[in-house]
Design an enzyme around this catalytic site. Structure first.
Site, mmCIF file in Angstrom:
data_model
loop_
_atom_site.group_PDB
_atom_site.id
_atom_site.type_symbol
_atom_site.label_atom_id
_atom_site.label_comp_id
_atom_site.label_asym_id
_atom_site.label_seq_id
_atom_site.Cartn_x
_atom_site.Cartn_y
_atom_site.Cartn_z
ATOM 1 N N TYR A 142 0.843 -1.204 0.000
ATOM 2 C CA TYR A 142 0.000 0.000 0.000
ATOM 3 C C TYR A 142 0.878 1.254 0.000
ATOM 4 O O TYR A 142 0.713 2.142 -0.842
ATOM 5 C CB TYR A 142 -0.905 -0.026 1.229
ATOM 6 N N LYS A 148 1.239 3.924 -3.106
ATOM 7 C CA LYS A 148 0.774 5.307 -2.971
ATOM 8 C C LYS A 148 1.931 6.288 -3.175
ATOM 9 O O LYS A 148 1.729 7.393 -3.702
ATOM 10 C CB LYS A 148 0.119 5.519 -1.602
ATOM 11 N N ASN A 188 -13.955 -2.105 14.103
ATOM 12 C CA ASN A 188 -13.796 -3.256 15.015
ATOM 13 C C ASN A 188 -14.295 -2.919 16.412
ATOM 14 O O ASN A 188 -15.077 -3.659 17.004
ATOM 15 C CB ASN A 188 -12.315 -3.661 15.111
ATOM 16 N N ASP A 210 0.395 -2.731 22.874
ATOM 17 C CA ASP A 210 0.110 -2.247 24.227
ATOM 18 C C ASP A 210 -0.937 -1.129 24.247
ATOM 19 O O ASP A 210 -1.291 -0.615 25.305
ATOM 20 C CB ASP A 210 1.399 -1.791 24.924
ATOM 21 N N THR A 244 -0.518 5.795 18.791
ATOM 22 C CA THR A 244 -1.528 6.854 18.658
ATOM 23 C C THR A 244 -2.053 6.948 17.218
ATOM 24 O O THR A 244 -1.385 6.567 16.266
ATOM 25 C CB THR A 244 -0.956 8.237 19.037
#
Ligand code: UDP
Length: 318
Positions: free
Chosen positions: A150, A154, A195, A211, A215
């Site tokens: 991907y 791109k 999800n 974990d 971000t």
């Protein structure tokens, strides 16, 4: 304008189609429906401003009539290998959509002397070493990792777009789209927000890869489409980041989904293995978009999630 949108049946392609039609333009939507969904365009059946062509953009693109604008959105876009729609499971199609598909879409723009907009991505920056990411940052991409199909497609697409601009003088635009969510994302898409929402609506524990300290900065689809629509009307040719600069850890994002849905199992979080090459931090610097487009996101994460829930409830039959 007569606009050709590739990937029109996808999450973002269908929202942009709606916006263009609402602005009085006519749209030819093209999709091979590998990851796109016809249901996203069903409400446009019979609309004289819209027509649909089932076609894989990696093959030759034939679009009837005069085209004024080509918007190239066609590509798988979910990085999740556990979803059949994730690009790690569609690696060749993903590379072909970004490379051959971009070449064909640019060819249509050249033939019609039409304007062109490429849907690029924050994945251009890879696992970024610069934070937040400005358009001038060149990125940190593993060229052979599982996300490379991907990311590199791109990056190639951006290079080809600039080549058509510089060599063929095509009026091109590049939007680097950061994480976006909202109605019409597929249940089986595999990305974090769909999800989390469906796990929460089923009263299940949310699954966090790694974990949860990585971000993302999540943008509501309506804000994103506004930014793209404004960019389409400029004379600016270099890439522009469009996304929401409010950064959250994935754990915080999961907690917010649990809170808004009132998930009875919201205190339990299932930890799973971190995904390969998963970027640790991602946040757009949107100074360029602010200055050029007078644009910034208006919808908070909380409001956007609340506005997204009814769609997922309906899809789940709740
Ligand atoms: N993620 C997660 N649980 C999920 C889906 C995703 O913890 O069920 C994490 C994923 O590892 C990544 C982040 O959420 O760190 C955002 O993933 P997404 O697939 O939404 O998009 P990306 O930003 O990685 O392209």
């Amino acid at each position: 304008m007569h606009v050709l949108i590739t990937g029109a049946a996808g999450f973002l392609g269908s929202h942009l189609t709606d916006r263009l039609i609402a602005e009085g333009h006519t749209v030819i939507g093209m999709d091979n429906l590998i990851t796109g969904n016809e249901e996203n365009l069903a409400h446009l059946a019979g609309n004289p401003g819209f027509s649909f062509i089932l076609n894989d953009v990696s093959n030759y693109i034939f679009a009837p009539g005069k085209i004024d604008y080509v918007v190239h959105f066609a590509s798988p876009a979910s990085p999740n290998p556990t979803s059949p729609l994730g690009y790690p499971n569609l690696p060749i199609q993903t590379m072909k959509a970004g490379a051959l598909g971009t070449h064909n879409a640019l060819g249509v723009a050249r033939k019609h002397q039409a304007k062109f907009l490429l849907a690029s991505t924050s994945e251009i920056y890879g696992d970024p070493l610069e934070h937040p990411q400005k358009e001038t940052y060149w990125g940190n991409v593993d060229p052979i990792g599982t996300r490379s199909v991907y990311d590199e497609a791109k990056r190639f697409a951006e290079a080809l777009t600039m080549a058509y601009h510089r060599f063929h003088n095509i009026d091109t635009h590049i939007v680097r789209i950061f994480n976006t969510y909202g109605p019409r994302m597929r249940l089986d898409d595999g990305r974090a927000i769909p999800n989390f929402i469906q796990q929460a609506l089923r009263s299940e524990a949310l699954t966090i890869y790694g974990d949860g300290m990585q971000t993302r900065s999540f943008c509501f689809v309506e804000d994103l489409i506004e930014g793209i629509y404004r960019l389409m009307q400029t004379d600016f040719h270099e890439p522009v980041n469009i996304g929401n600069p409010v950064e959250n850890t994935i754990l915080e994002s999961a907690e917010l989904v649990n809170e808004i849905t009132g998930n009875p199992n919201g205190t339990v979080i299932k930890m799973a293995k971190r995904l390969d090459n998963d970027p640790q931090r991602r946040q757009p610097d949107i100074s360029r978009a602010k200055e050029l487009l007078g644009w910034e996101p208006k919808v908070s994460f909380r409001e956007g999630l609340t506005r997204t829930l009814p769609y997922f409830k309906q899809k789940l039959g709740l």
